[in-house]
Design a protein around this motif. Structure first.
Motif, PDB file in Angstrom:
ATOM      1  N   PHE A 116      14.752  -0.775 -12.950  1.00 26.92           N
ATOM      2  CA  PHE A 116      14.736   0.447 -13.749  1.00 26.92           C
ATOM      3  C   PHE A 116      15.530   0.270 -15.042  1.00 26.92           C
ATOM      4  N   LEU A 117      16.635  -0.464 -14.982  1.00 32.80           N
ATOM      5  CA  LEU A 117      17.422  -0.755 -16.174  1.00 32.80           C
ATOM      6  C   LEU A 117      17.028  -2.076 -16.820  1.00 32.80           C
ATOM      7  N   ARG A 118      16.257  -2.882 -16.085  1.00 34.21           N
ATOM      8  CA  ARG A 118      15.854  -4.224 -16.514  1.00 34.21           C
ATOM      9  C   ARG A 118      17.078  -5.070 -16.846  1.00 34.21           C
ATOM     10  N   GLN A 119      18.012  -5.051 -15.937  1.00 36.19           N
ATOM     11  CA  GLN A 119      19.265  -5.790 -16.122  1.00 36.19           C
ATOM     12  C   GLN A 119      19.437  -6.827 -15.026  1.00 36.19           C
ATOM     13  N   LEU A 120      19.956  -7.990 -15.438  1.00 40.68           N
ATOM     14  CA  LEU A 120      20.366  -9.035 -14.506  1.00 40.68           C
ATOM     15  C   LEU A 120      21.874  -9.017 -14.405  1.00 40.68           C
ATOM     16  N   GLN A 167      13.418  -7.052 -20.790  1.00 32.48           N
ATOM     17  CA  GLN A 167      13.594  -5.855 -21.620  1.00 32.48           C
ATOM     18  C   GLN A 167      12.386  -5.625 -22.521  1.00 32.48           C
ATOM     19  N   ASN A 168      11.724  -6.696 -22.935  1.00 26.41           N
ATOM     20  CA  ASN A 168      10.611  -6.586 -23.879  1.00 26.41           C
ATOM     21  C   ASN A 168       9.256  -6.430 -23.218  1.00 26.41           C
ATOM     22  N   ALA A 169       9.198  -6.462 -21.893  1.00 27.46           N
ATOM     23  CA  ALA A 169       7.915  -6.343 -21.198  1.00 27.46           C
ATOM     24  C   ALA A 169       7.408  -4.903 -21.251  1.00 27.46           C
ATOM     25  N   PRO A 170       6.085  -4.705 -21.231  1.00 24.57           N
ATOM     26  CA  PRO A 170       5.532  -3.341 -21.243  1.00 24.57           C
ATOM     27  C   PRO A 170       5.954  -2.555 -20.009  1.00 24.57           C
ATOM     28  N   LYS A 171       5.994  -1.241 -20.148  1.00 26.43           N
ATOM     29  CA  LYS A 171       6.313  -0.386 -19.013  1.00 26.43           C
ATOM     30  C   LYS A 171       5.151  -0.366 -18.020  1.00 26.43           C
ATOM     31  N   LEU A 172       5.511  -0.227 -16.754  1.00 26.10           N
ATOM     32  CA  LEU A 172       4.530  -0.115 -15.688  1.00 26.10           C
ATOM     33  C   LEU A 172       4.781   1.175 -14.934  1.00 26.10           C
ATOM     34  N   SER A 173       3.755   1.651 -14.241  1.00 28.44           N
ATOM     35  CA  SER A 173       3.917   2.883 -13.455  1.00 28.44           C
ATOM     36  C   SER A 173       3.208   2.723 -12.110  1.00 28.44           C
ATOM     37  N   LEU A 174       3.942   3.031 -11.039  1.00 26.52           N
ATOM     38  CA  LEU A 174       3.399   3.050  -9.695  1.00 26.52           C
ATOM     39  C   LEU A 174       3.938   4.283  -8.972  1.00 26.52           C
ATOM     40  N   LEU A 175       3.134   4.900  -8.175  1.00 26.29           N
ATOM     41  CA  LEU A 175       3.538   6.130  -7.476  1.00 26.29           C
ATOM     42  C   LEU A 175       4.028   7.193  -8.453  1.00 26.29           C
ATOM     43  N   GLY A 176       3.543   7.133  -9.694  1.00 28.79           N
ATOM     44  CA  GLY A 176       3.977   8.078 -10.714  1.00 28.79           C
ATOM     45  C   GLY A 176       5.371   7.811 -11.250  1.00 28.79           C
ATOM     46  N   ILE A 203       0.841  -1.204   0.000  1.00 28.99           N
ATOM     47  CA  ILE A 203       0.000   0.000   0.000  1.00 28.99           C
ATOM     48  C   ILE A 203       0.873   1.250   0.000  1.00 28.99           C
ATOM     49  N   TYR A 204       1.877   1.288   0.879  1.00 24.64           N
ATOM     50  CA  TYR A 204       2.709   2.494   0.996  1.00 24.64           C
ATOM     51  C   TYR A 204       3.593   2.690  -0.231  1.00 24.64           C
ATOM     52  N   CYS A 205       4.227   1.587  -0.661  1.00 19.39           N
ATOM     53  CA  CYS A 205       5.351   1.700  -1.600  1.00 19.39           C
ATOM     54  C   CYS A 205       5.068   1.127  -2.986  1.00 19.39           C
ATOM     55  N   GLY A 206       3.850   0.722  -3.252  1.00 20.42           N
ATOM     56  CA  GLY A 206       3.530   0.171  -4.562  1.00 20.42           C
ATOM     57  C   GLY A 206       3.841  -1.301  -4.654  1.00 20.42           C
ATOM     58  N   LEU A 207       5.095  -1.662  -4.431  1.00 22.75           N
ATOM     59  CA  LEU A 207       5.551  -3.049  -4.376  1.00 22.75           C
ATOM     60  C   LEU A 207       6.469  -3.174  -3.167  1.00 22.75           C
ATOM     61  N   HIS A 208       6.060  -3.962  -2.186  1.00 23.29           N
ATOM     62  CA  HIS A 208       6.828  -4.077  -0.943  1.00 23.29           C
ATOM     63  C   HIS A 208       8.258  -4.543  -1.203  1.00 23.29           C
ATOM     64  N   GLU A 209       8.399  -5.648  -1.935  1.00 28.35           N
ATOM     65  CA  GLU A 209       9.724  -6.159  -2.316  1.00 28.35           C
ATOM     66  C   GLU A 209       9.935  -5.777  -3.779  1.00 28.35           C
ATOM     67  N   PHE A 210      10.414  -4.567  -3.986  1.00 30.66           N
ATOM     68  CA  PHE A 210      10.327  -3.939  -5.303  1.00 30.66           C
ATOM     69  C   PHE A 210      11.031  -4.733  -6.401  1.00 30.66           C
ATOM     70  N   ALA A 211      12.318  -5.033  -6.227  1.00 31.31           N
ATOM     71  CA  ALA A 211      13.061  -5.697  -7.296  1.00 31.31           C
ATOM     72  C   ALA A 211      12.475  -7.066  -7.627  1.00 31.31           C
ATOM     73  N   ASP A 212      12.130  -7.830  -6.596  1.00 36.64           N
ATOM     74  CA  ASP A 212      11.618  -9.179  -6.817  1.00 36.64           C
ATOM     75  C   ASP A 212      10.234  -9.151  -7.459  1.00 36.64           C
ATOM     76  N   MET A 213       9.366  -8.273  -6.967  1.00 34.61           N
ATOM     77  CA  MET A 213       8.020  -8.181  -7.525  1.00 34.61           C
ATOM     78  C   MET A 213       8.033  -7.604  -8.931  1.00 34.61           C
ATOM     79  N   ALA A 214       8.899  -6.633  -9.177  1.00 41.10           N
ATOM     80  CA  ALA A 214       9.026  -6.091 -10.530  1.00 41.10           C
ATOM     81  C   ALA A 214       9.526  -7.159 -11.497  1.00 41.10           C
ATOM     82  N   LEU A 215      10.402  -8.015 -11.026  1.00 41.26           N
ATOM     83  CA  LEU A 215      10.904  -9.102 -11.865  1.00 41.26           C
ATOM     84  C   LEU A 215       9.765 -10.039 -12.270  1.00 41.26           C
ATOM     85  N   VAL A 216       8.873 -10.365 -11.346  1.00 40.65           N
ATOM     86  CA  VAL A 216       7.706 -11.179 -11.675  1.00 40.65           C
ATOM     87  C   VAL A 216       6.903 -10.518 -12.792  1.00 40.65           C
TER      88      VAL A 216
END
Length: 287
Positions: A245-249, A275-284, A66-79
């Motif tokens: 943010f860079l979508r790099q491993l 790299q080919n996934a659509p862009k997402l936006s949270l908290l602007g 709720i506060y941060c968009g994704l609690h575990e940001f890197a891991d959830m963004a990877l999903v």
């Protein structure tokens, strides 16, 4: 109370996503604190895109979303960046289903969600119902281990419920145990998230055939110990960190303490997907 507020403030201030829009994140925090105290009941909160989470006071990981968009940001963004419709995602230790909802509702993948504690399993099912995911997500109320059977599990530790022995003086229950290999039955998976509170070695011991499936490419593990490193290395995985943010491993020799341990079998294929996934936006903020 003050220590809890300060801890949450520091979490928001240093969170990789929320720190880029602190005013909105702090407003979300204040709004939740006020609303949850006034209503004193489960609240349906917006999550990512058209997904929602049913959240109750005290759910640390869920309120972090709720506060941060994704609690575990890197891991959830990877999903979100890696998974695609038609993929199969395995969520071991699903809790109330945050990762499963991201994988199924937002990324469109098929999912198997495993959660052993009955009260938590009921909350998982509630989140699947409200997101209309009951046909897309297979659920299993069990623990995972090196063999099928039963095991004693704590039932009073919220997100940190775990396997316990006879010396545990809190509330515990007997739960069924299945191996991952039995659970999957040969079905190919693309990604796993394993959050089993220190029971990873036993869980992986019952997953050796599934680990070697050619389709499986990414695994998120909470624990970091030499035995797990050896098991993952022997199965053909390398440890990496992910920059959403860079979508790099990037290959890594040690755990990033703000994330789970990420193990990747084919880094170039996984990174190309991200790299080919659509862009997402949270908290602007776009990622």
């Amino acid at each position: 109370m003050l220590k809890s507020f300060l801890r949450t403030f520091r979490f928001i201030y240093h969170h990789p996503l929320a720190s880029r829009n602190k005013p909105e994140a702090l407003l979300r925090w204040i709004g939740w604190q006020v609303g949850s105290r006034i209503l004193r009941k489960p609240m349906v909160m917006p999550f990512v895109k058209d997904s929602v989470l049913v959240v109750e006071s005290g759910m640390t990981g869920a309120t972090g979303n709720i506060y941060c968009g994704l609690h575990e940001f890197a891991d959830m963004a990877l999903v979100l960046h890696f998974l695609r419709p038609g993929d199969l995602f395995l969520d071991l230790g699903a809790n109330i289903g945050s990762y499963t909802i991201l994988a199924a509702k937002v990324a469109g993948a098929q999912c198997i969600a495993v959660e052993p504690v009955p009260a938590t399993f009921a909350r998982l099912q509630r989140n699947l119902r409200i997101n209309d995911l009951e046909k897309q997500v297979e659920v299993c109320q069990c623990a995972v281990g090196s063999s099928n059977g039963r095991i004693q599990f704590s039932a009073d530790q919220d997100t940190t419920n775990r396997v316990v022995d006879r010396t545990y003086d809190g509330q515990s229950i007997s739960v069924p145990v299945r191996t991952v290999d039995d659970l999957l039955g040969g079905r190919p998976t693309m990604m796993w998230k394993m959050d089993v509170e220190g029971f990873e070695r036993e869980a992986l011991g019952g997953a050796m055939a599934s680990l070697r499936n050619e389709h499986l490419n990414l695994i998120l593990l909470e624990s970091d110990e030499p035995e797990l490193t050896a098991m993952m290395t022997n199965a053909g995985f390398v440890r990496c960190n992910y920059n959403p943010f860079l979508r790099q491993l990037n290959r890594s020799v040690s755990q990033n303490k703000s994330q789970n341990n990420l193990w990747v079998k084919n880094t170039s294929a996984a990174e190309a997907r991200c790299q080919n996934a659509p862009k997402l936006s949270l908290l602007g903020v776009e990622f």
